[in-house]
Design an enzyme around this catalytic site. Structure first.
Site, PDB file in Angstrom:
ATOM      1  N   ILE A 233      10.830   9.497  -6.185  1.00  0.00           N
ATOM      2  CA  ILE A 233      11.540   9.547  -7.475  1.00  0.00           C
ATOM      3  C   ILE A 233      12.897   8.854  -7.352  1.00  0.00           C
ATOM      4  O   ILE A 233      13.195   7.927  -8.113  1.00  0.00           O
ATOM      5  CB  ILE A 233      11.697  11.027  -7.943  1.00  0.00           C
ATOM      6  CG1 ILE A 233      10.310  11.684  -8.105  1.00  0.00           C
ATOM      7  CG2 ILE A 233      12.513  11.128  -9.221  1.00  0.00           C
ATOM      8  CD1 ILE A 233       9.396  11.049  -9.119  1.00  0.00           C
TER       9      ILE A 233
ATOM     10  N   THR B 171       7.186  13.247  -0.525  1.00  0.00           N
ATOM     11  CA  THR B 171       6.625  11.896  -0.648  1.00  0.00           C
ATOM     12  C   THR B 171       5.827  11.468   0.579  1.00  0.00           C
ATOM     13  O   THR B 171       5.024  10.553   0.509  1.00  0.00           O
ATOM     14  CB  THR B 171       7.776  10.908  -0.986  1.00  0.00           C
ATOM     15  OG1 THR B 171       8.380  11.367  -2.192  1.00  0.00           O
ATOM     16  CG2 THR B 171       7.311   9.488  -1.160  1.00  0.00           C
TER      17      THR B 171
ATOM     18  N   SER C 274      -1.382  14.266  -1.505  1.00  0.00           N
ATOM     19  CA  SER C 274      -2.769  13.760  -1.474  1.00  0.00           C
ATOM     20  C   SER C 274      -2.863  12.259  -1.716  1.00  0.00           C
ATOM     21  O   SER C 274      -3.946  11.684  -1.604  1.00  0.00           O
ATOM     22  CB  SER C 274      -3.620  14.477  -2.525  1.00  0.00           C
ATOM     23  OG  SER C 274      -3.546  15.862  -2.394  1.00  0.00           O
ATOM     24  N   ALA C 275      -1.757  11.632  -2.129  1.00  0.00           N
ATOM     25  CA  ALA C 275      -1.694  10.168  -2.341  1.00  0.00           C
ATOM     26  C   ALA C 275      -2.501   9.699  -3.549  1.00  0.00           C
ATOM     27  O   ALA C 275      -2.796   8.510  -3.665  1.00  0.00           O
ATOM     28  CB  ALA C 275      -2.127   9.417  -1.081  1.00  0.00           C
TER      29      ALA C 275
ATOM     30  N   HIS D  28      -3.316   9.958 -10.130  1.00  0.00           N
ATOM     31  CA  HIS D  28      -4.235  10.652 -11.041  1.00  0.00           C
ATOM     32  C   HIS D  28      -4.381   9.875 -12.343  1.00  0.00           C
ATOM     33  O   HIS D  28      -3.447   9.191 -12.792  1.00  0.00           O
ATOM     34  CB  HIS D  28      -3.694  12.049 -11.379  1.00  0.00           C
ATOM     35  CG  HIS D  28      -3.561  12.957 -10.182  1.00  0.00           C
ATOM     36  ND1 HIS D  28      -4.644  13.501  -9.538  1.00  0.00           N
ATOM     37  CD2 HIS D  28      -2.468  13.414  -9.516  1.00  0.00           C
ATOM     38  CE1 HIS D  28      -4.226  14.259  -8.524  1.00  0.00           C
ATOM     39  NE2 HIS D  28      -2.903  14.225  -8.490  1.00  0.00           N
TER      40      HIS D  28
ATOM     41  N   CYS E 197      -5.293   2.172  18.727  1.00  0.00           N
ATOM     42  CA  CYS E 197      -6.092   2.764  17.636  1.00  0.00           C
ATOM     43  C   CYS E 197      -5.885   2.000  16.327  1.00  0.00           C
ATOM     44  O   CYS E 197      -6.822   1.709  15.607  1.00  0.00           O
ATOM     45  CB  CYS E 197      -5.706   4.220  17.399  1.00  0.00           C
ATOM     46  SG  CYS E 197      -5.780   5.277  18.837  1.00  0.00           S
TER      47      CYS E 197
ATOM     48  N   CYS F 126       0.516   5.526  22.830  1.00  0.00           N
ATOM     49  CA  CYS F 126       1.528   4.505  22.494  1.00  0.00           C
ATOM     50  C   CYS F 126       2.939   5.045  22.277  1.00  0.00           C
ATOM     51  O   CYS F 126       3.902   4.292  22.282  1.00  0.00           O
ATOM     52  CB  CYS F 126       1.096   3.718  21.254  1.00  0.00           C
ATOM     53  SG  CYS F 126       1.054   4.694  19.759  1.00  0.00           S
TER      54      CYS F 126
HETATM   55  C1  FAD Z   1       0.805  19.126  -1.073  1.00  0.00           C
HETATM   56  C2  FAD Z   1       1.185  18.162  -2.158  1.00  0.00           C
HETATM   57  C3  FAD Z   1       0.206  17.367  -2.767  1.00  0.00           C
HETATM   58  C4  FAD Z   1       0.556  16.479  -3.777  1.00  0.00           C
HETATM   59  N1  FAD Z   1      -0.379  15.587  -4.247  1.00  0.00           N
HETATM   60  C5  FAD Z   1      -0.025  14.688  -5.204  1.00  0.00           C
HETATM   61  C6  FAD Z   1      -0.945  13.692  -5.633  1.00  0.00           C
HETATM   62  O1  FAD Z   1      -2.020  13.502  -5.072  1.00  0.00           O
HETATM   63  N2  FAD Z   1      -0.588  12.898  -6.679  1.00  0.00           N
HETATM   64  C7  FAD Z   1       0.601  13.032  -7.309  1.00  0.00           C
HETATM   65  O2  FAD Z   1       0.836  12.338  -8.288  1.00  0.00           O
HETATM   66  N3  FAD Z   1       1.541  13.916  -6.863  1.00  0.00           N
HETATM   67  C8  FAD Z   1       1.243  14.725  -5.816  1.00  0.00           C
HETATM   68  N4  FAD Z   1       2.165  15.609  -5.329  1.00  0.00           N
HETATM   69  C9  FAD Z   1       3.509  15.612  -5.908  1.00  0.00           C
HETATM   70  C10 FAD Z   1       4.349  14.466  -5.348  1.00  0.00           C
HETATM   71  O3  FAD Z   1       4.210  14.346  -3.953  1.00  0.00           O
HETATM   72  C11 FAD Z   1       5.805  14.762  -5.708  1.00  0.00           C
HETATM   73  O4  FAD Z   1       5.888  14.996  -7.084  1.00  0.00           O
HETATM   74  C12 FAD Z   1       6.736  13.608  -5.365  1.00  0.00           C
HETATM   75  O5  FAD Z   1       6.564  13.174  -4.039  1.00  0.00           O
HETATM   76  C13 FAD Z   1       8.165  14.091  -5.600  1.00  0.00           C
HETATM   77  O6  FAD Z   1       9.046  13.148  -5.087  1.00  0.00           O
HETATM   78  P1  FAD Z   1      10.604  13.477  -5.040  1.00  0.00           P
HETATM   79  O7  FAD Z   1      11.268  12.194  -4.740  1.00  0.00           O
HETATM   80  O8  FAD Z   1      11.012  14.209  -6.267  1.00  0.00           O
HETATM   81  O9  FAD Z   1      10.756  14.540  -3.862  1.00  0.00           O
HETATM   82  P2  FAD Z   1      10.863  14.345  -2.282  1.00  0.00           P
HETATM   83  O10 FAD Z   1       9.926  13.333  -1.784  1.00  0.00           O
HETATM   84  O11 FAD Z   1      10.750  15.705  -1.689  1.00  0.00           O
HETATM   85  O12 FAD Z   1      12.324  13.763  -2.082  1.00  0.00           O
HETATM   86  C14 FAD Z   1      13.481  14.538  -2.269  1.00  0.00           C
HETATM   87  C15 FAD Z   1      14.516  14.029  -1.299  1.00  0.00           C
HETATM   88  O13 FAD Z   1      15.764  14.682  -1.538  1.00  0.00           O
HETATM   89  C16 FAD Z   1      16.424  14.805  -0.300  1.00  0.00           C
HETATM   90  N5  FAD Z   1      17.452  15.858  -0.409  1.00  0.00           N
HETATM   91  C17 FAD Z   1      17.264  17.168  -0.659  1.00  0.00           C
HETATM   92  N6  FAD Z   1      18.454  17.819  -0.656  1.00  0.00           N
HETATM   93  C18 FAD Z   1      19.413  16.901  -0.402  1.00  0.00           C
HETATM   94  C19 FAD Z   1      20.826  16.961  -0.240  1.00  0.00           C
HETATM   95  N7  FAD Z   1      21.510  18.116  -0.352  1.00  0.00           N
HETATM   96  N8  FAD Z   1      21.500  15.816   0.023  1.00  0.00           N
HETATM   97  C20 FAD Z   1      20.835  14.625   0.154  1.00  0.00           C
HETATM   98  N9  FAD Z   1      19.478  14.528   0.025  1.00  0.00           N
HETATM   99  C21 FAD Z   1      18.785  15.637  -0.247  1.00  0.00           C
HETATM  100  C22 FAD Z   1      15.297  15.182   0.667  1.00  0.00           C
HETATM  101  O14 FAD Z   1      15.641  14.922   2.018  1.00  0.00           O
HETATM  102  C23 FAD Z   1      14.155  14.318   0.163  1.00  0.00           C
HETATM  103  O15 FAD Z   1      14.056  13.099   0.879  1.00  0.00           O
HETATM  104  C24 FAD Z   1       1.880  16.454  -4.259  1.00  0.00           C
HETATM  105  C25 FAD Z   1       2.868  17.224  -3.629  1.00  0.00           C
HETATM  106  C26 FAD Z   1       2.529  18.029  -2.549  1.00  0.00           C
HETATM  107  C27 FAD Z   1       3.612  18.752  -1.822  1.00  0.00           C
END
Ligand code: FAD
Length: 478
Positions: free
Chosen positions: A12, A41, A45-46, A49, A402, A442
């Site tokens: 995001i 991220t 499940s990657a 949808h 691998c 590796c």
């Molecule tokens: C098990 C699982 C399965 C999923 N499967 C799917 C799927 O198949 N398809 C789909 O569309 N969505 C799926 N999702 C949802 C999707 O993965 C998330 O909606 C998306 O990755 C959210 O991204 P994000 O950037 O909001 O969060 P994140 O990737 O968690 O990034 C947030 C970032 O904020 C940083 N941060 C936190 N606090 C601080 C701070 N105080 N200071 C600085 N940095 C900070 C963290 O280090 C992190 O890097 C799934 C999620 C999970 C957990």
């Protein structure tokens, strides 16, 4: 003073940073970890949808369907991996078939195209390994699969190319609102001033909100998901993403072909208190195995090479919470981004910038939306390989047998525009250690290359975060 500071470099924050880098503003992306895409991220499940499942009218529904379409543009612009799998939601009896009909209706309402219900002979032709007890399925041809952290890494590389900056190991610990700007305090004692702040901190987004608002409108209720990963030898055993019928707890335990040939089995979905406990459990994995039985009795569990878990940023608000703070203007929350957040991510970035921030500036004349990755050696044609090896003789040494990763592939991963100097960072960028032996052979070679390329001592090379060395002390004296 920065115009925009984005907190969180998951998918995001990365795509928001890229979306803002189109405009003549300064954009600074922060993450507390020492790499891009370290939490949700990298552990999902990657699946991109189709949008058959979210509640009609919700932001989740609208941004999922649009995000699915925008991935085709991202594929062209950011050189990301996208596998057009399609998906089947399966039913086993008349009661479940009735639920498929409801999902079909919902898919139509949400604007999902080409969706239809197919019968058992068609299902068996498409997916012969599925259970014979499956009577009907909802076919969703627009479902795709991507390589999630690559999308974030490429988005940040492209944003940097367009003038944005990225700061790792930058944990935000407090935020002070001033008359015309915010002062962001980092854990290392430094301060950053910004006219606008975007909270994209995933499972921590309510804690960031609480730094400026007495009672944020959302609370994160984290939910863990655990998985098995099958080796690439499983490639082609299942071609579609296979979903059971969704329940209140989510989309259920799935079978998901991956872009590099592996297959994911999972996830679970249960409430946890530790927002970053990404460990797997005996009970969670047993749950996955049990629930797969209704999908197929022909899953080669002997091909399991690893397990992993991610924690979803599910929120009390239920829908995505993408709003300007009601207390402090120019502070934006992009929170509660659980599934389908990966899918919706490009649409979320666009929605935030154009409809919530309502940025009213011309796009920079020199904005360049294109990023091209340095291809891994084994993906090149024979003619290209001859050309590359003449330029980079270190392609002649295979480090990860691998995944066929060469020494030069690893050097590129260390020094690329968003390069990294940890074992996990190199695995994310080159797949060294992602194969059958999981780095058994590796990892020590990768460590030596990182040490040589960065000038660090071998015992200073970290596995993933700061202070996570693999070598802790010498075991032999000379
Ligand atoms: C098990 C699982 C399965 C999923 N499967 C799917 C799927 O198949 N398809 C789909 O569309 N969505 C799926 N999702 C949802 C999707 O993965 C998330 O909606 C998306 O990755 C959210 O991204 P994000 O950037 O909001 O969060 P994140 O990737 O968690 O990034 C947030 C970032 O904020 C940083 N941060 C936190 N606090 C601080 C701070 N105080 N200071 C600085 N940095 C900070 C963290 O280090 C992190 O890097 C799934 C999620 C999970 C957990």
């Amino acid at each position: 003073m920065k115009d925009y500071v984005v907190i969180g470099s998951g998918i995001i924050g990365s795509l928001i940073t890229r979306a803002l880098s189109k405009y003549p503003v300064s954009v600074h992306l922060l993450d507390k970890e020492n790499d891009i895409a370290s939490h949700q991220t990298i552990a999902n499940s990657a699946i991109i949808h189709s949008g058959h499942d979210p509640k009609p009218g919700s932001l989740k529904a609208k941004l999922c369907v649009l995000g699915n379409q925008l991935y085709d543009t991202l594929e062209q612009e950011l050189d990301i991996d996208l596998l057009r799998t399609g998906a089947l939601v399966v039913a086993h009896n008349e009661a479940e078939e009735a639920q498929l009909a409801v999902l079909l209706e919902r898919a139509h309402t949400n604007g999902v195209t080409d969706v239809k219900i197919i019968d058992q002979p068609t299902i068996q032709t498409l997916e012969p390994r599925l259970s014979k007890g499956i009577t009907k399925a909802l076919s969703l041809p627009t479902t795709k699969v991507t390589f999630p952290w690559e999308v974030a890494i490429h988005a940040v590389a492209n944003a940097i190319h367009n003038g944005a900056t990225f700061q790792k190991n930058a944990e935000v610990v407090s935020i002070e609102p001033n008359e015309s700007h915010f002062t962001i305090q980092l854990k290392d004692g430094s301060k950053i001033e910004a006219k606008h702040v975007i909270n994209a901190a995933g499972v921590m987004s309510d804690l960031i909100a609480a730094m400026i608002e007495p009672t944020p409108e959302f609370k994160i209720l984290p939910r863990k998901g655990e998985y098995f990963v099958l080796d690439r030898k499983a490639v082609g055993l299942f071609k579609n993403v296979i979903y059971p019928l969704p329940t209140q707890a989510g989309k259920g335990v799935l079978i998901v072909p991956q872009t590099h040939g592996n297959i994911l089995l999972g996830p679970t979905s249960y409430a946890v208190t530790d927002r970053e406990d990404e460990s797997t459990t005996r009970d969670g994995l047993a749950y996955v195995k049990t629930h797969l039985q209704s999908l197929s009795n022909d899953i080669p569990f002997d091909l399991i090479i690893r397990t992993f878990a991610g924690v979803r940023a599910t929120s009390s608000f239920e829908d995505f919470y993408i709003q300007e703070s009601k207390v402090y203007p120019h502070f934006y929350h992009v929170a509660g981004i659980d599934s389908p957040g990966l899918t919706a991510a490009p649409a979320i970035a666009q929605y935030l910038v154009e409809h919530v921030i309502k940025i009213d500036l011309p796009i920079k004349p020199d904005y360049d939306p294109i990023y091209r990755k340095t291809p891994l050696f084994h993906t090149l044609s024979e003619a290209q390989k001859i050309e590359e090896i003449a330029k980079y003789p270190k392609h002649g040494k295979l480090i990860c047998k691998c995944e066929k990763v060469t020494e030069q592939d690893i050097i590129h991963a260390i020094h690329g525009p968003t390069g990294n100097d940890t074992i996990k960072g190199i695995k994310k960028r080159s797949r060294a250690g992602a194969g059958l032996c999981q780095g058994g052979y590796c990892e020590s070679e990768v460590l030596k290359i990182i040490a040589r390329e960065t000038g660090e001592k071998p015992n200073e090379v970290n596995y993933y975060a700061e202070h996570t060395p693999i070598l802790v002390k010498e075991t032999k004296t000379k």
